[in-house]
Design a protein around this motif. Sequence first.
Motif, PDB file in Angstrom:
ATOM      1  N   ASN A  16       0.691  -1.089  -0.012  1.00  0.00           N
ATOM      2  CA  ASN A  16       0.203  -0.184  -0.100  1.00  0.00           C
ATOM      3  C   ASN A  16       1.124   1.277  -0.077  1.00  0.00           C
ATOM      4  O   ASN A  16       2.033   1.288   0.452  1.00  0.00           O
ATOM      5  CB  ASN A  16      -0.932   0.126   1.250  1.00  0.00           C
ATOM      6  CG  ASN A  16      -2.240  -0.943   1.181  1.00  0.00           C
ATOM      7  OD1 ASN A  16      -2.574  -1.291  -0.026  1.00  0.00           O
ATOM      8  ND2 ASN A  16      -2.496  -1.493   2.086  1.00  0.00           N
ATOM      9  N   TYR A  40      -5.339   5.078   0.021  1.00  0.00           N
ATOM     10  CA  TYR A  40      -6.545   4.090  -0.467  1.00  0.00           C
ATOM     11  C   TYR A  40      -7.509   4.170   0.633  1.00  0.00           C
ATOM     12  O   TYR A  40      -7.363   4.563   1.769  1.00  0.00           O
ATOM     13  CB  TYR A  40      -5.671   2.544  -0.490  1.00  0.00           C
ATOM     14  CG  TYR A  40      -5.144   2.006   0.626  1.00  0.00           C
ATOM     15  CD1 TYR A  40      -5.820   1.226   1.574  1.00  0.00           C
ATOM     16  CD2 TYR A  40      -3.912   2.520   1.192  1.00  0.00           C
ATOM     17  CE1 TYR A  40      -5.433   1.070   2.695  1.00  0.00           C
ATOM     18  CE2 TYR A  40      -3.424   2.048   2.411  1.00  0.00           C
ATOM     19  CZ  TYR A  40      -4.277   1.389   3.264  1.00  0.00           C
ATOM     20  OH  TYR A  40      -3.889   0.875   4.350  1.00  0.00           O
ATOM     21  N   GLY A  41      -8.415   3.401   0.407  1.00  0.00           N
ATOM     22  CA  GLY A  41      -9.487   3.208   1.232  1.00  0.00           C
ATOM     23  C   GLY A  41     -10.332   4.530   1.903  1.00  0.00           C
ATOM     24  O   GLY A  41     -10.526   5.278   1.046  1.00  0.00           O
ATOM     25  N   ASP A  42     -10.384   4.537   3.137  1.00  0.00           N
ATOM     26  CA  ASP A  42     -10.871   5.663   3.769  1.00  0.00           C
ATOM     27  C   ASP A  42      -9.703   6.700   3.721  1.00  0.00           C
ATOM     28  O   ASP A  42     -10.206   7.829   4.436  1.00  0.00           O
ATOM     29  CB  ASP A  42     -11.558   5.400   5.007  1.00  0.00           C
ATOM     30  CG  ASP A  42     -10.623   5.077   6.020  1.00  0.00           C
ATOM     31  OD1 ASP A  42      -9.378   4.794   5.896  1.00  0.00           O
ATOM     32  OD2 ASP A  42     -10.818   4.729   7.159  1.00  0.00           O
TER      33      ASP A  42
END
Length: 83
Positions: A16, A40-42
């Motif tokens: 990541n 990435y993601g939140d």
Amino acid sequence: MRDIKINGIYRHFKGNKYKVLNIARHSETMELYVVYQALYGDYGVYIRPYEMFASLVDRDKYPDVKQKYRFELIEGEEGSYGI
């Protein structure tokens, strides 16, 4: 100790990407921390002790990892925190 680049984009050895937002100092112990954000993601914001962020990958625990450091700079040369 490795310099960590503020605003640099780093790849964690598990893949990541993260952006270093700043370097902070604990008000009582004076220990340095890296403040970084997931890309990435939140897009969570995290802190980690500077020495841990800059450390080598544990080869005993992760023998197949190609990356040398836990976090490696992949983009950005703006600013740094020299120790």
